[in-house]
Write a protein that holds these residues in place. Structure first.
Motif, PDB file in Angstrom:
ATOM      1  N   ALA A 168      -1.886  64.557-107.777  1.00  0.00           N
ATOM      2  CA  ALA A 168      -1.300  65.889-107.594  1.00  0.00           C
ATOM      3  C   ALA A 168      -2.324  66.847-106.991  1.00  0.00           C
ATOM      4  O   ALA A 168      -2.000  67.631-106.093  1.00  0.00           O
ATOM      5  CB  ALA A 168      -0.797  66.419-108.932  1.00  0.00           C
ATOM      6  N   PHE A 169      -3.551  66.793-107.488  1.00  0.00           N
ATOM      7  CA  PHE A 169      -4.610  67.647-106.958  1.00  0.00           C
ATOM      8  C   PHE A 169      -4.901  67.305-105.506  1.00  0.00           C
ATOM      9  O   PHE A 169      -5.133  68.192-104.669  1.00  0.00           O
ATOM     10  CB  PHE A 169      -5.873  67.491-107.809  1.00  0.00           C
ATOM     11  N   LEU A 237       5.342  75.584-102.939  1.00  0.00           N
ATOM     12  CA  LEU A 237       5.543  74.422-102.073  1.00  0.00           C
ATOM     13  C   LEU A 237       5.399  73.121-102.858  1.00  0.00           C
ATOM     14  O   LEU A 237       6.177  72.178-102.677  1.00  0.00           O
ATOM     15  CB  LEU A 237       4.540  74.443-100.917  1.00  0.00           C
ATOM     16  N   LEU A 238       4.412  73.078-103.742  1.00  0.00           N
ATOM     17  CA  LEU A 238       4.196  71.868-104.536  1.00  0.00           C
ATOM     18  C   LEU A 238       5.366  71.606-105.478  1.00  0.00           C
ATOM     19  O   LEU A 238       5.753  70.448-105.697  1.00  0.00           O
ATOM     20  CB  LEU A 238       2.889  71.989-105.325  1.00  0.00           C
ATOM     21  N   ARG A 239       5.938  72.668-106.030  1.00  0.00           N
ATOM     22  CA  ARG A 239       7.124  72.477-106.888  1.00  0.00           C
ATOM     23  C   ARG A 239       8.264  71.859-106.094  1.00  0.00           C
ATOM     24  O   ARG A 239       9.029  71.042-106.621  1.00  0.00           O
ATOM     25  CB  ARG A 239       7.554  73.812-107.499  1.00  0.00           C
ATOM     26  N   GLU A 247       0.047  69.873-113.555  1.00  0.00           N
ATOM     27  CA  GLU A 247      -0.547  68.630-113.040  1.00  0.00           C
ATOM     28  C   GLU A 247      -1.707  68.912-112.097  1.00  0.00           C
ATOM     29  O   GLU A 247      -2.759  68.259-112.174  1.00  0.00           O
ATOM     30  CB  GLU A 247       0.527  67.796-112.348  1.00  0.00           C
ATOM     31  N   THR A 248      -1.542  69.884-111.213  1.00  0.00           N
ATOM     32  CA  THR A 248      -2.644  70.197-110.299  1.00  0.00           C
ATOM     33  C   THR A 248      -3.803  70.846-111.044  1.00  0.00           C
ATOM     34  O   THR A 248      -4.974  70.624-110.699  1.00  0.00           O
ATOM     35  CB  THR A 248      -2.174  71.124-109.160  1.00  0.00           C
ATOM     36  N   TYR A 255     -11.485  66.815-111.936  1.00  0.00           N
ATOM     37  CA  TYR A 255     -12.387  66.678-110.789  1.00  0.00           C
ATOM     38  C   TYR A 255     -13.715  67.382-111.061  1.00  0.00           C
ATOM     39  O   TYR A 255     -14.783  66.857-110.739  1.00  0.00           O
ATOM     40  CB  TYR A 255     -11.720  67.261-109.545  1.00  0.00           C
ATOM     41  N   ARG A 256     -13.645  68.543-111.663  1.00  0.00           N
ATOM     42  CA  ARG A 256     -14.861  69.310-111.981  1.00  0.00           C
ATOM     43  C   ARG A 256     -15.397  68.879-113.350  1.00  0.00           C
ATOM     44  O   ARG A 256     -15.544  69.684-114.264  1.00  0.00           O
ATOM     45  CB  ARG A 256     -14.544  70.802-111.955  1.00  0.00           C
TER      46      ARG A 256
END
Length: 267
Positions: A168-169, A237-239, A247-248, A255-256
């Protein structure tokens, strides 16, 4: 008939680089580890997966520019190695790889920079020049649609949380890259799309700002109000692609991993 040495050089100039193959290998291995819920640490594995995938997308972005230029008349891109997908062949390693990775690590923003050198004098027709510039961000659009397909096709049920959120990211990065690159700002691909249609005097006046456009956009995104509005649009837009803000968010936090929070919900 084409001489044999010329054909040999052509094959070599289009052969996929071992550097690119190595990056894809890291992507595949880290993706498999996430799917199997294995690895030295979830955050580190997500970092390797997303970073490798992001570099692959950078290579494809620049390949699209070069390939479109080749078919538009600039055969020099072949000799420069742009068709090998080797990121080390790019004209500006700083703009091509280093800055996009810094943007990713610092702010979770996908923003490829200009990298391949196109001999515009070899190409005739304003439409061709515009298509060359548009080819890169259009590649990010296609990647966003392809990578999000498991979400909007409801095929992510049962997928490990870390893998789902990392993917998702990654989609978020492709969406931000496409939006920002299509901005009509000197130095970005969006400006390259409209530049052939501007008056020569206007082009000359704007050329002096080409090196500052990328940094200016990134600087504006540090303004809280602009950042909020931008990511509100991205989240919308992601939705539409079936990806939730949660999720993102988790994917970015994973990630971090150096921040000390694994990002995964408790329970």
């Amino acid at each position: 008939m084409t001489p044999q040495p010329a054909r040999a050089f052509a094959r070599r100039d289009r052969r996929i680089s071992p550097v690119f193959v190595a990056i894809v290998a890291v992507l595949a291995a880290s993706g498999w580890a996430l799917w199997q819920d294995r690895g030295p640490g979830t955050g580190l594995t997500v970092f390797l997966f997303v970073t490798a995938a992001w570099v692959v997308s950078l290579c494809l972005h620049e390949y699209a520019h070069a390939r479109t230029a080749l078919h538009s008349g600039d055969i020099s891109v072949e000799a420069r190695g742009y068709l090998t997908l080797n990121p080390l062949k790019y004209t500006h390693a700083l703009l091509s790889i280093v800055l996009p990775l810094l943007f990713l690590i610092a702010g979770g923003i996908g923003l490829p920079g200009g990298a391949v050198f196109i001999e515009r004098g070899r190409i005739s027709g304003r439409i061709r020049h515009s298509l060359i510039s548009a080819a890169g961000p259009l590649t990010n659009v296609l990647l966003a649609v392809a990578l999000s397909a498991p979400f909007w096709l409801d095929r992510m049920a049962g997928a490990p949380t870390a893998f789902r959120c990392a993917l998702a990211f990654l989609v978020l990065l492709q969406v931000t890259a496409a939006i920002l690159n299509f901005l009509p700002v000197p130095g970005l691909d969006g400006y390259g799309v409209i530049e052939p249609w501007l008056k020569p005097r206007t082009r000359r006046q704007l050329e002096q700002y080409a090196g500052l456009g990328l940094l200016a956009v990134f600087g504006l995104l540090w303004v809280p109000e602009i950042n909020d509005a931008f990511f509100d649009a991205v989240d919308a837009l992601l939705r539409g692609l079936g990806i939730s803000e949660a999720e993102t968010y988790i994917g970015r936090e994973l990630y971090r991993f150096w921040d000390g929070d694994d990002g995964l919900p408790a329970g």
